[in-house]
Write a protein that holds these residues in place. Structure first.
Motif, mmCIF file in Angstrom:
data_model
loop_
_atom_site.group_PDB
_atom_site.id
_atom_site.type_symbol
_atom_site.label_atom_id
_atom_site.label_comp_id
_atom_site.label_asym_id
_atom_site.label_seq_id
_atom_site.Cartn_x
_atom_site.Cartn_y
_atom_site.Cartn_z
ATOM 1 N N PRO A 184 -47.419 146.808 54.869
ATOM 2 C CA PRO A 184 -47.287 146.325 56.252
ATOM 3 C C PRO A 184 -47.257 147.477 57.245
ATOM 4 O O PRO A 184 -46.649 148.521 56.993
ATOM 5 N N GLU A 185 -47.930 147.280 58.369
ATOM 6 C CA GLU A 185 -47.902 148.289 59.415
ATOM 7 C C GLU A 185 -47.830 147.609 60.772
ATOM 8 O O GLU A 185 -48.374 146.519 60.970
ATOM 9 N N THR A 186 -47.131 148.279 61.683
ATOM 10 C CA THR A 186 -46.937 147.759 63.037
ATOM 11 C C THR A 186 -47.450 148.795 64.022
ATOM 12 O O THR A 186 -47.163 149.995 63.882
ATOM 13 N N SER A 187 -48.196 148.349 65.024
ATOM 14 C CA SER A 187 -48.735 149.268 66.023
ATOM 15 C C SER A 187 -47.615 149.861 66.873
ATOM 16 O O SER A 187 -46.673 149.168 67.271
ATOM 17 N N LEU A 188 -47.736 151.147 67.147
ATOM 18 C CA LEU A 188 -46.832 151.861 68.038
ATOM 19 C C LEU A 188 -47.658 152.469 69.170
ATOM 20 O O LEU A 188 -48.894 152.530 69.081
ATOM 21 N N PRO A 189 -47.021 152.942 70.230
ATOM 22 C CA PRO A 189 -47.779 153.602 71.296
ATOM 23 C C PRO A 189 -48.569 154.791 70.764
ATOM 24 O O PRO A 189 -48.148 155.458 69.815
ATOM 25 N N ASP A 190 -49.742 155.037 71.376
ATOM 26 C CA ASP A 190 -50.563 156.169 70.958
ATOM 27 C C ASP A 190 -49.755 157.464 71.025
ATOM 28 O O ASP A 190 -48.865 157.632 71.874
ATOM 29 N N ARG A 210 -38.817 150.992 53.563
ATOM 30 C CA ARG A 210 -38.627 152.330 54.128
ATOM 31 C C ARG A 210 -39.742 152.568 55.147
ATOM 32 O O ARG A 210 -40.921 152.630 54.794
ATOM 33 N N LYS A 211 -39.358 152.685 56.419
ATOM 34 C CA LYS A 211 -40.327 152.742 57.501
ATOM 35 C C LYS A 211 -40.534 154.166 57.997
ATOM 36 O O LYS A 211 -39.582 154.941 58.108
ATOM 37 N N ASN A 212 -41.782 154.503 58.279
ATOM 38 C CA ASN A 212 -42.119 155.811 58.834
ATOM 39 C C ASN A 212 -43.400 155.687 59.646
ATOM 40 O O ASN A 212 -44.224 154.796 59.424
ATOM 41 N N ALA A 213 -43.558 156.571 60.600
ATOM 42 C CA ALA A 213 -44.732 156.558 61.472
ATOM 43 C C ALA A 213 -45.878 157.344 60.841
ATOM 44 O O ALA A 213 -45.665 158.351 60.165
#
Length: 297
Positions: A184-190, A210-213
């Motif tokens: 799963p991935e979620t969009s973040l600001p550029d 465990r979440k990471n950018a």
């Protein structure tokens, strides 16, 4: 690895000097000091009270100190042994500092970050040989790990654990799949990448909670260009959309968070367990940005 060898040699040399000083040279100096003080006292008795040294206690102490003083070569060897030993033990078995040299782990780690690496979490390893002597806990997907670069073990790399032994890792069209399940991935600001002076697409990946950018550059094609020949390369299939690999036993698949600016397992293969150095867990300094100090995912 070269520094570890140098430190080990220094521990041996200074340790020999320290032991020799405690067992041989220090007793000799004490006997010489006792003899010198006794001779001074005899001289004081011979000259009588009229000509005796008015500062006899201070003179006696000075004579003793001079005789007990270490020669220069012992001062610069035996005296440093406890310090070098502590540094060697801490660096080899507890925690080791590293500096981030490249942007492959942006945005998690930036160039110039000074990090600490836990050396015992995955099991204690002997310095120099890196032989594991205790089991420790297994590596987990999402761990940020320092390891010896498989193609040149004198070089340390840092990447994120993506694939464990037996996993099937697919990175197709810049989408990560593990054992057939999309991560799963979620969009973040550029994200503005200062190294490349441009914006990159930023996402938050969820590796088993465990979440990471991570960063993706839309201008870079998804296929892998210039993959090396490496052990178990037959476990990987390269195509126009990327790569699919099955991780062999006792090895790991590593990727940088800056996905389009990272030389990682997609290019040079799997990381054997014996190459693992430790788990990175803390930024202890960044001289250009003190706000960077702290833990990270």
């Amino acid at each position: 690895m070269n520094f570890a060898l140098i430190l080990f040699v220094l521990v041996i040399l200074t340790g020999i000097a320290w032991v020799a000083d405690k067992l041989v040279f220090q007793p000799q100096r004490r006997r010489a000091a006792d003899a010198a003080v006794a001779e001074f006292d005899r001289q004081q008795q011979r000259v009588g009270e009229r000509f005796a040294d008015e500062n006899a206690p201070q003179t006696r102490a000075r004579i003793r100190d001079e005789k007990l003083r270490q020669p220069w070569w012992l001062e610069y060897t035996a005296s440093f042994f406890p310090v070098i030993l502590v540094v060697f033990v801490v660096r080899s078995f507890i925690v080791e500092p590293f500096k981030i040299p490249s942007g492959s782990m942006v945005p998690t780690l930036l160039v110039g970050d000074f990090i600490l690496v836990n050396k015992f979490d995955y099991g204690l390893r002997l310095p120099i040989t890196n032989t594991k002597v205790t089991r420790g806990r297994p590596l987990e997907r999402g761990d940020v790990v320092v390891f010896r670069y498989p193609k040149d073990e004198s070089v340390d790399y840092i990447k994120r654990v993506i694939g464990l032994p037996g996993d099937v890792i697919a990175y197709q069209d810049k989408k990560l799949t593990i054992n057939g399940k999309p991560v799963p991935e979620t969009s973040l600001p550029d994200y503005f990448d200062e190294e490349r002076i441009g914006y990159a697409k930023q996402f938050e990946e969820d590796l088993n909670g465990r979440k990471n950018a991570v960063l993706n550059n839309p201008a870079v094609p998804p296929f892998v260009v210039g993959a090396d020949d490496y052990p178990f390369r037959d476990n990987c299939q390269y195509n126009s959309e990327g790569v699919i690999c099955k991780v062999p036993p006792g090895s790991y698949f590593m990727m940088g968070d800056n996905r389009d600016n990272s030389a990682d397992s997609r290019y040079w293969g799997f990381v054997p367990d014996q190459n693992i150095v430790g788990r990175a867990f803390f930024i202890w300094m960044n001289f250009s940005n003190l706000k960077r100090i702290g833990s990270f995912n």
